[in-house]
Design an enzyme around this catalytic site. Structure first.
Site, short mmCIF file in Angstrom:
data_model
loop_
_atom_site.label_atom_id
_atom_site.label_comp_id
_atom_site.label_asym_id
_atom_site.label_seq_id
_atom_site.Cartn_x
_atom_site.Cartn_y
_atom_site.Cartn_z
N ASP A 10 0.88 -1.15 0.00
CA ASP A 10 0.00 0.00 0.00
C ASP A 10 0.93 1.22 0.00
OD1 ASP A 10 -2.32 1.64 0.45
OD2 ASP A 10 -1.66 1.78 2.54
N ASP A 12 -0.14 5.05 0.77
CA ASP A 12 -0.44 6.04 1.82
C ASP A 12 -0.42 5.37 3.20
OD1 ASP A 12 -1.00 8.30 0.11
OD2 ASP A 12 -2.90 7.37 -0.40
N GLY A 47 -7.48 3.65 3.00
CA GLY A 47 -7.66 2.63 1.98
C GLY A 47 -8.93 2.77 1.17
N ARG A 50 -11.72 7.97 -2.89
CA ARG A 50 -12.05 9.37 -2.63
C ARG A 50 -13.56 9.57 -2.46
NH1 ARG A 50 -9.92 12.93 -7.26
NH2 ARG A 50 -8.09 11.66 -6.79
N SER A 117 -5.30 5.04 -4.43
CA SER A 117 -5.19 6.47 -4.79
C SER A 117 -4.99 6.69 -6.29
CB SER A 117 -4.03 7.09 -4.04
OG SER A 117 -3.80 8.41 -4.50
N ASN A 119 -3.72 9.45 -7.10
CA ASN A 119 -2.53 10.31 -7.05
C ASN A 119 -1.25 9.50 -6.83
OD1 ASN A 119 -3.65 13.09 -7.21
ND2 ASN A 119 -4.77 12.43 -5.38
N ASP A 171 -1.60 -0.59 6.11
CA ASP A 171 -1.85 0.10 7.38
C ASP A 171 -3.35 0.26 7.63
OD1 ASP A 171 -2.27 2.07 5.35
OD2 ASP A 171 -2.23 3.59 6.92
C1 BG6 Z 1 -5.83 5.70 -0.16
C2 BG6 Z 1 -5.98 6.48 1.13
O1 BG6 Z 1 -4.50 5.33 -0.33
O2 BG6 Z 1 -6.23 6.49 -1.27
C3 BG6 Z 1 -7.41 6.99 1.25
O3 BG6 Z 1 -5.68 5.64 2.23
C4 BG6 Z 1 -7.77 7.81 0.01
O4 BG6 Z 1 -7.54 7.76 2.41
C5 BG6 Z 1 -7.58 6.95 -1.23
O5 BG6 Z 1 -9.12 8.24 0.09
C6 BG6 Z 1 -7.89 7.69 -2.52
O6 BG6 Z 1 -6.92 8.71 -2.72
P1 BG6 Z 1 -6.93 9.77 -3.87
O7 BG6 Z 1 -5.53 10.29 -3.88
O8 BG6 Z 1 -7.32 9.08 -5.14
O9 BG6 Z 1 -7.94 10.80 -3.50
MG MG Z 2 -2.80 3.09 3.60
#
Ligand code: BG6
Ligand code: MG
Length: 218
Positions: A10, A12, A47, A50, A117, A119, A171
């Site tokens: 993972d 984040d 995890g 969004r 994510s 991002n 996590d």
């Molecule tokens: C996960 C985070 O890695 O990504 C979440 O733990 C988050 O909290 C999710 O909502 C989506 O992220 P992003 O960057 O696409 O908004």
């Molecule tokens: Mg995480």
């Protein structure tokens, strides 16, 4: 038990600590909307995608919002979040994480990212790890977010490994559930370290080396 040949991480809260950035960006949006939001609610977003995160935050909102309005709120959060991500540098990956990743690579393991994510690649680029992993499975290539196993199943596929040969490092409770649902072993750290479904508990990232035998032993 099948031989372990790969690790899926993972991002984040495992490789980088962007949790605080997620918190700050959601908090800014929630404060503007007059919605109660705190660290305990933020923990439930680990995890989770969004839009699903937004739905959890909106549990404390009394009004009704259209899909368009929800999309705008998610976009607002993402804009603040990305402003914070822009400040990241290679220094945001700890020595412990960097050394452990390199040692695992040296021991012959394949290494992938499995993150919800969208991002993920941006973050990896900021911290200088975009080209480090053998595969990246993230929010841009999945339809269902954790606890659905899709992101990890895809990561294993991209690596050319069976799920049973992979250990997922997480996590988040949702991430441990996703790993188990995908037929993988789960190593838990941080928030998820107390989760009884985890196969391994990591006190520090380098504890991974204890569950990753050297080449000749494998
Ligand atoms: C996960 C985070 O890695 O990504 C979440 O733990 C988050 O909290 C999710 O909502 C989506 O992220 P992003 O960057 O696409 O908004
Ligand atoms: Mg995480």
């Amino acid at each position: 038990m099948k031989k372990i040949t790969a690790f899926i991480f993972d991002l984040d809260g495992v490789i980088v600590f962007t949790d605080q950035f997620h918190y700050q960006a959601w908090k800014k949006m929630a404060d503007r909307m007059g919605i109660h939001f705190d660290e305990a609610i933020n923990n439930r977003l680990r995890g989770v995608s969004r839009m699903e995160s937004l739905e959890i935050i909106l549990e404390n909102y009394n009004g009704v919002l259209s899909l368009e309005e929800k999309n705008a709120l998610a976009e607002e959060k993402n804009t603040s979040y990305r402003e914070l991500l822009h400040t990241m540098t290679p220094g945001d990956v700890s020595q412990d994480v960097r050394r452990t990743l390199e040692e695992l690579r040296g021991r012959g393991y394949k290494l992938a990212i499995g993150s919800s994510s969208k991002n993920a690649r941006f973050i990896l680029e900021k911290v200088g790890l975009l080209d480090f992993f053998d595969a990246i499975s993230d929010g841009t290539n999945i339809t269902n977010s954790k606890p659905d196993p899709e992101v990890f199943v895809k990561a294993a596929e991209y690596l050319g490994e069976s799920p049973q040969s992979c250990i997922v490092v997480e996590d988040a409770y949702a991430g441990v559930d996703a790993a188990k649902a995908g037929g993988m072993a789960a190593a838990a750290m941080g928030d998820a370290a107390s989760y009884e479904k985890a196969d391994y508990v990591l006190q520090s990232f380098s504890d991974l080396l204890k569950i990753a035998p050297e080449n000749e032993e494998r």
